[in-house]
Scaffold this motif. Structure first.
Motif, PDB file in Angstrom:
ATOM      1  N   HIS A  12       0.834  -1.201   0.000  1.00 34.65           N
ATOM      2  CA  HIS A  12       0.000   0.000   0.000  1.00 34.65           C
ATOM      3  C   HIS A  12       0.871   1.254   0.000  1.00 34.65           C
ATOM      4  O   HIS A  12       0.662   2.175  -0.798  1.00 34.65           O
ATOM      5  N   GLY A  13       1.852   1.291   0.878  1.00 33.82           N
ATOM      6  CA  GLY A  13       2.734   2.452   0.959  1.00 33.82           C
ATOM      7  C   GLY A  13       3.567   2.653  -0.294  1.00 33.82           C
ATOM      8  O   GLY A  13       3.684   3.771  -0.803  1.00 33.82           O
ATOM      9  N   LEU A  14       4.145   1.582  -0.798  1.00 38.05           N
ATOM     10  CA  LEU A  14       5.006   1.695  -1.983  1.00 38.05           C
ATOM     11  C   LEU A  14       4.208   2.036  -3.241  1.00 38.05           C
ATOM     12  O   LEU A  14       4.599   2.926  -4.003  1.00 38.05           O
ATOM     13  N   PHE A  15       3.097   1.343  -3.473  1.00 34.58           N
ATOM     14  CA  PHE A  15       2.273   1.646  -4.650  1.00 34.58           C
ATOM     15  C   PHE A  15       1.727   3.066  -4.568  1.00 34.58           C
ATOM     16  O   PHE A  15       1.671   3.786  -5.570  1.00 34.58           O
ATOM     17  N   ARG A  21       4.095   0.421 -11.702  1.00 37.80           N
ATOM     18  CA  ARG A  21       5.277  -0.002 -12.471  1.00 37.80           C
ATOM     19  C   ARG A  21       6.580   0.170 -11.726  1.00 37.80           C
ATOM     20  O   ARG A  21       7.507  -0.615 -11.897  1.00 37.80           O
ATOM     21  N   ALA A  22       6.674   1.215 -10.919  1.00 35.57           N
ATOM     22  CA  ALA A  22       7.941   1.545 -10.271  1.00 35.57           C
ATOM     23  C   ALA A  22       8.272   0.642  -9.085  1.00 35.57           C
ATOM     24  O   ALA A  22       9.380   0.679  -8.575  1.00 35.57           O
ATOM     25  N   SER A  94      -4.554   7.997 -11.128  1.00 37.90           N
ATOM     26  CA  SER A  94      -4.497   8.094 -12.592  1.00 37.90           C
ATOM     27  C   SER A  94      -3.302   7.344 -13.152  1.00 37.90           C
ATOM     28  O   SER A  94      -3.422   6.596 -14.114  1.00 37.90           O
ATOM     29  N   ARG A  95      -2.150   7.548 -12.537  1.00 37.56           N
ATOM     30  CA  ARG A  95      -0.931   6.883 -13.005  1.00 37.56           C
ATOM     31  C   ARG A  95      -1.078   5.373 -12.893  1.00 37.56           C
ATOM     32  O   ARG A  95      -0.733   4.631 -13.815  1.00 37.56           O
ATOM     33  N   ASN A  96      -1.608   4.911 -11.782  1.00 41.61           N
ATOM     34  CA  ASN A  96      -1.747   3.472 -11.586  1.00 41.61           C
ATOM     35  C   ASN A  96      -2.697   2.851 -12.594  1.00 41.61           C
ATOM     36  O   ASN A  96      -2.436   1.758 -13.102  1.00 41.61           O
ATOM     37  N   PRO A 101      -1.519  -3.723 -16.307  1.00 38.23           N
ATOM     38  CA  PRO A 101      -1.584  -4.501 -17.546  1.00 38.23           C
ATOM     39  C   PRO A 101      -2.973  -4.458 -18.193  1.00 38.23           C
ATOM     40  O   PRO A 101      -3.081  -4.359 -19.397  1.00 38.23           O
ATOM     41  N   ASP A 102      -4.034  -4.522 -17.419  1.00 40.03           N
ATOM     42  CA  ASP A 102      -5.393  -4.444 -17.964  1.00 40.03           C
ATOM     43  C   ASP A 102      -5.979  -3.084 -17.580  1.00 40.03           C
ATOM     44  O   ASP A 102      -6.862  -2.981 -16.748  1.00 40.03           O
ATOM     45  N   SER A 103      -5.448  -2.032 -18.205  1.00 43.35           N
ATOM     46  CA  SER A 103      -5.802  -0.678 -17.781  1.00 43.35           C
ATOM     47  C   SER A 103      -7.265  -0.338 -18.042  1.00 43.35           C
ATOM     48  O   SER A 103      -7.838   0.464 -17.318  1.00 43.35           O
TER      49      SER A 103
END
Length: 178
Positions: A12-15, A21-22, A94-96, A101-103
């Motif tokens: 949760h924190g990292l995403f 992607r990062a 928005s970025r996520n 992969p299945d945006s």
């Protein structure tokens, strides 16, 4: 805290801070204090883990402002996170969606969740939740504009003035809800 809970908290924190992607499964595992294999054992894949963490759910934390002050309360949150250098859920959401992969499916699910929350918050029962949709668009624009272009931060803009000014724009749409 169980290993599963530690993995969810770390993800949760990292995403939320860096986007889908990062972030790698290895980084999540390291932050959770476990192996990458355990992350996969519990969640199957990075995408499945992401779906369970909902890093943009910070948007939907309770707002206690009365409806007549909701515009300023929403704007205050965005600008205060910018002032404190905190991740901005409106921009990471928005970025996520773009990075998954299945945006298309992610977009539809995120849009539905966001509109349901906003419509409920403002009492919008209009067809298609039109007023909630406009407020969401205003908030996305505010978040992207202030983070990416530094808008509403130039000399002459004081924090409170920006909250009042943009908050009034958002409030005008909220007030259109019967």
């Amino acid at each position: 805290m169980s290993a599963r809970e530690a993995i969810l908290a770390a993800a949760h924190g990292l995403f939320g801070a860096r986007g889908y992607r990062a972030v790698t499964v290895r980084e999540i595992a390291a932050a959770a204090g476990c192996s990458p294999a355990l992350v996969i054992k519990h969640f199957g894949s990075k995408e499945q883990l992401f779906a369970q963490t909902r890093p943009d759910d910070a948007l939907t934390h309770a707002i206690t402002a009365p409806r007549s002050e909701l515009g300023e309360a929403l704007v205050f949150r965005v600008l205060m996170r910018r002032e404190r250098g905190l991740p901005e859920p409106w921009t990471t959401m928005s970025r996520n969606v773009r990075e998954l992969p299945d945006s298309e499916a992610a977009r539809d699910a995120t849009r539905e969740q966001l509109l349901a929350w906003m419509a409920d918050l403002m009492g919008d029962t209009s067809p298609g939740r039109r007023h909630a949709e406009v407020v969401c668009a205003l908030m996305l624009g505010l978040a992207e504009g202030t983070r990416t272009l530094g808008l509403l931060a130039a000399p002459g803009w004081h924090f409170d003035d920006a909250v009042r000014h943009y908050g009034a724009i958002v409030q005008a749409e909220i007030d259109r809800v019967p």
